[in-house]
Design an enzyme around this catalytic site. Sequence first.
Site, mmCIF file in Angstrom:
data_model
loop_
_atom_site.group_PDB
_atom_site.id
_atom_site.type_symbol
_atom_site.label_atom_id
_atom_site.label_comp_id
_atom_site.label_asym_id
_atom_site.label_seq_id
_atom_site.Cartn_x
_atom_site.Cartn_y
_atom_site.Cartn_z
ATOM 1 N N TYR A 48 0.841 -1.191 0.000
ATOM 2 C CA TYR A 48 0.000 0.000 0.000
ATOM 3 C C TYR A 48 0.873 1.236 0.000
ATOM 4 O O TYR A 48 1.977 1.236 0.553
ATOM 5 C CB TYR A 48 -0.889 -0.025 1.243
ATOM 6 C CG TYR A 48 -1.810 1.155 1.423
ATOM 7 C CD1 TYR A 48 -2.926 1.329 0.603
ATOM 8 C CD2 TYR A 48 -1.599 2.084 2.437
ATOM 9 C CE1 TYR A 48 -3.793 2.400 0.786
ATOM 10 C CE2 TYR A 48 -2.462 3.154 2.628
ATOM 11 C CZ TYR A 48 -3.556 3.312 1.803
ATOM 12 O OH TYR A 48 -4.418 4.363 1.974
ATOM 13 N N ASP A 62 -0.715 15.854 6.090
ATOM 14 C CA ASP A 62 -1.682 15.149 5.248
ATOM 15 C C ASP A 62 -2.973 15.956 5.163
ATOM 16 O O ASP A 62 -4.016 15.573 5.714
ATOM 17 C CB ASP A 62 -1.935 13.759 5.825
ATOM 18 C CG ASP A 62 -2.878 12.925 4.979
ATOM 19 O OD1 ASP A 62 -2.966 13.187 3.764
ATOM 20 O OD2 ASP A 62 -3.525 12.018 5.532
ATOM 21 N N ASP A 89 -3.493 5.433 -2.046
ATOM 22 C CA ASP A 89 -4.413 6.425 -1.503
ATOM 23 C C ASP A 89 -4.426 7.624 -2.449
ATOM 24 O O ASP A 89 -3.432 8.345 -2.567
ATOM 25 C CB ASP A 89 -3.904 6.819 -0.112
ATOM 26 C CG ASP A 89 -4.716 7.906 0.556
ATOM 27 O OD1 ASP A 89 -5.684 8.402 -0.053
ATOM 28 O OD2 ASP A 89 -4.364 8.268 1.697
ATOM 29 N N ASP A 91 -6.555 10.185 -2.186
ATOM 30 C CA ASP A 91 -7.249 11.295 -1.521
ATOM 31 C C ASP A 91 -8.642 11.509 -2.118
ATOM 32 O O ASP A 91 -9.402 10.573 -2.280
ATOM 33 C CB ASP A 91 -6.402 12.566 -1.595
ATOM 34 C CG ASP A 91 -5.183 12.511 -0.673
ATOM 35 O OD1 ASP A 91 -5.072 11.554 0.112
ATOM 36 O OD2 ASP A 91 -4.331 13.410 -0.746
ATOM 37 N N HIS A 116 -7.966 4.225 -3.941
ATOM 38 C CA HIS A 116 -9.229 4.588 -3.286
ATOM 39 C C HIS A 116 -9.403 6.099 -3.304
ATOM 40 O O HIS A 116 -8.451 6.870 -3.188
ATOM 41 C CB HIS A 116 -9.354 4.004 -1.875
ATOM 42 C CG HIS A 116 -8.331 4.429 -0.877
ATOM 43 N ND1 HIS A 116 -8.348 5.663 -0.272
ATOM 44 C CD2 HIS A 116 -7.268 3.773 -0.338
ATOM 45 C CE1 HIS A 116 -7.361 5.753 0.594
ATOM 46 N NE2 HIS A 116 -6.671 4.617 0.567
ATOM 47 N N GLU A 118 -11.874 9.222 -1.620
ATOM 48 C CA GLU A 118 -12.666 9.457 -0.419
ATOM 49 C C GLU A 118 -13.694 10.559 -0.625
ATOM 50 O O GLU A 118 -13.591 11.345 -1.575
ATOM 51 C CB GLU A 118 -11.747 9.788 0.755
ATOM 52 C CG GLU A 118 -10.959 11.055 0.568
ATOM 53 C CD GLU A 118 -9.741 11.114 1.475
ATOM 54 O OE1 GLU A 118 -9.616 12.097 2.224
ATOM 55 O OE2 GLU A 118 -8.911 10.181 1.436
ATOM 56 N N CYS A 126 -6.406 14.343 7.445
ATOM 57 C CA CYS A 126 -6.208 12.965 7.882
ATOM 58 C C CYS A 126 -7.520 12.393 8.404
ATOM 59 O O CYS A 126 -8.261 13.057 9.139
ATOM 60 C CB CYS A 126 -5.135 12.908 8.959
ATOM 61 S SG CYS A 126 -4.946 11.284 9.718
ATOM 62 N N ARG A 161 -13.719 5.278 -0.357
ATOM 63 C CA ARG A 161 -13.553 5.449 1.092
ATOM 64 C C ARG A 161 -14.583 6.454 1.578
ATOM 65 O O ARG A 161 -14.758 7.513 0.967
ATOM 66 C CB ARG A 161 -12.145 5.947 1.394
ATOM 67 C CG ARG A 161 -11.951 6.421 2.827
ATOM 68 C CD ARG A 161 -10.534 6.826 3.095
ATOM 69 N NE ARG A 161 -10.461 7.975 3.989
ATOM 70 C CZ ARG A 161 -9.340 8.506 4.458
ATOM 71 N NH1 ARG A 161 -8.181 7.981 4.105
ATOM 72 N NH2 ARG A 161 -9.369 9.559 5.251
ATOM 73 N N GLU A 191 -13.782 4.456 6.919
ATOM 74 C CA GLU A 191 -12.736 5.033 7.757
ATOM 75 C C GLU A 191 -13.240 5.344 9.157
ATOM 76 O O GLU A 191 -14.380 5.774 9.359
ATOM 77 C CB GLU A 191 -12.220 6.323 7.101
ATOM 78 C CG GLU A 191 -11.123 7.047 7.868
ATOM 79 C CD GLU A 191 -9.834 6.258 8.001
ATOM 80 O OE1 GLU A 191 -9.871 5.139 8.553
ATOM 81 O OE2 GLU A 191 -8.778 6.765 7.562
ATOM 82 N N ASN A 213 -8.961 -0.420 8.289
ATOM 83 C CA ASN A 213 -7.767 0.391 8.488
ATOM 84 C C ASN A 213 -7.265 0.234 9.921
ATOM 85 O O ASN A 213 -7.873 0.738 10.854
ATOM 86 C CB ASN A 213 -8.080 1.858 8.189
ATOM 87 C CG ASN A 213 -6.834 2.732 8.255
ATOM 88 O OD1 ASN A 213 -5.715 2.232 8.337
ATOM 89 N ND2 ASN A 213 -7.029 4.036 8.203
#
Length: 301
Positions: A48, A62, A89, A91, A116, A118, A126, A161, A191, A213
């Site tokens: 990942y 982040d 990731d 975002d 993914h 989100e 974050c 996500r 998440e 996660n």
Amino acid sequence: MLHTRTTPAERRRAFRERLGSGRLLVMPGAVNPYSARLIQQAGFEAAYLSGAVLAADLGLPDIGLTTSTEIAARAQQTTRATDLPVLIDADTGFGEPMNAARTVQLMEDAGLAGLHLEDQVNPKRCGHLDGKSVVSREEMGRRIRAAVDARRDPDFLLMARTDARAVEGLPAAIDRAKAYVDAGADAVFPEALADEAEFAAFRAAVDVPLLANMTEFGKGPLLDARTLEDLGYDIALYPVTLFRLAMGAVEDGLRTIATEGTQESLLPRMQTRSRLYEVLGYEEYAAFDSSVSDFTLPPGT
């Protein structure tokens, strides 16, 4: 030699097949291409790339400051070094639905197995911080549909996500997940679930592969692999574990050098030169170089 011997298409098919096996896939987060190679050598089946780690590696928080091209470049460096499928990731897709579409194609070109997206607002923060905001369900649906339309390899995994648990509650997060699957998402990443009961409720309600996660110092519990498998989850993610271990060791090393004036006491904790050379394949490079350049010209030339 230290490069992949498989194609992106092969890795994507392998990732899909592994997710369909019914067995939990344990997925550590790589810190860099070298650590991705170590993940492979340790026997894991996928790796990942965390947005938090990629940002921190650039000295950034982040909070959506990285760009799609920065992330794609780092991803390509990693997929060159491992035969494992790599999930990244992405975002929020780095902008509007059209940006999400471009992001999908950048990540495909980088050799990844999937990404993914989100449902946070852009720029994001974050997932385990307070004060998150999410876009409307309809807006996230547009992101997902744009990603689906842009995808050229049908085996490239598109995961949605949702950060809605901390903002709107568990029932709303589940409803969003179902809507995202209807929009075309292949899998779901819920998440910051609060406890084992919430993991179970999400699994009972959503009929696609689910990612758990297991990030440290976050909102949720650190469930072990046996528990996650019993709950029916498909991926156990450890996104920042290796980064935190490495940076903790760096800080300890700096303190030791500052205090003792030498690194000698740290030697037992270090990866040896021979192990480094083994991982990097020095002998293979030397053999390859000899095979192409070790020759003698005939007389008179």
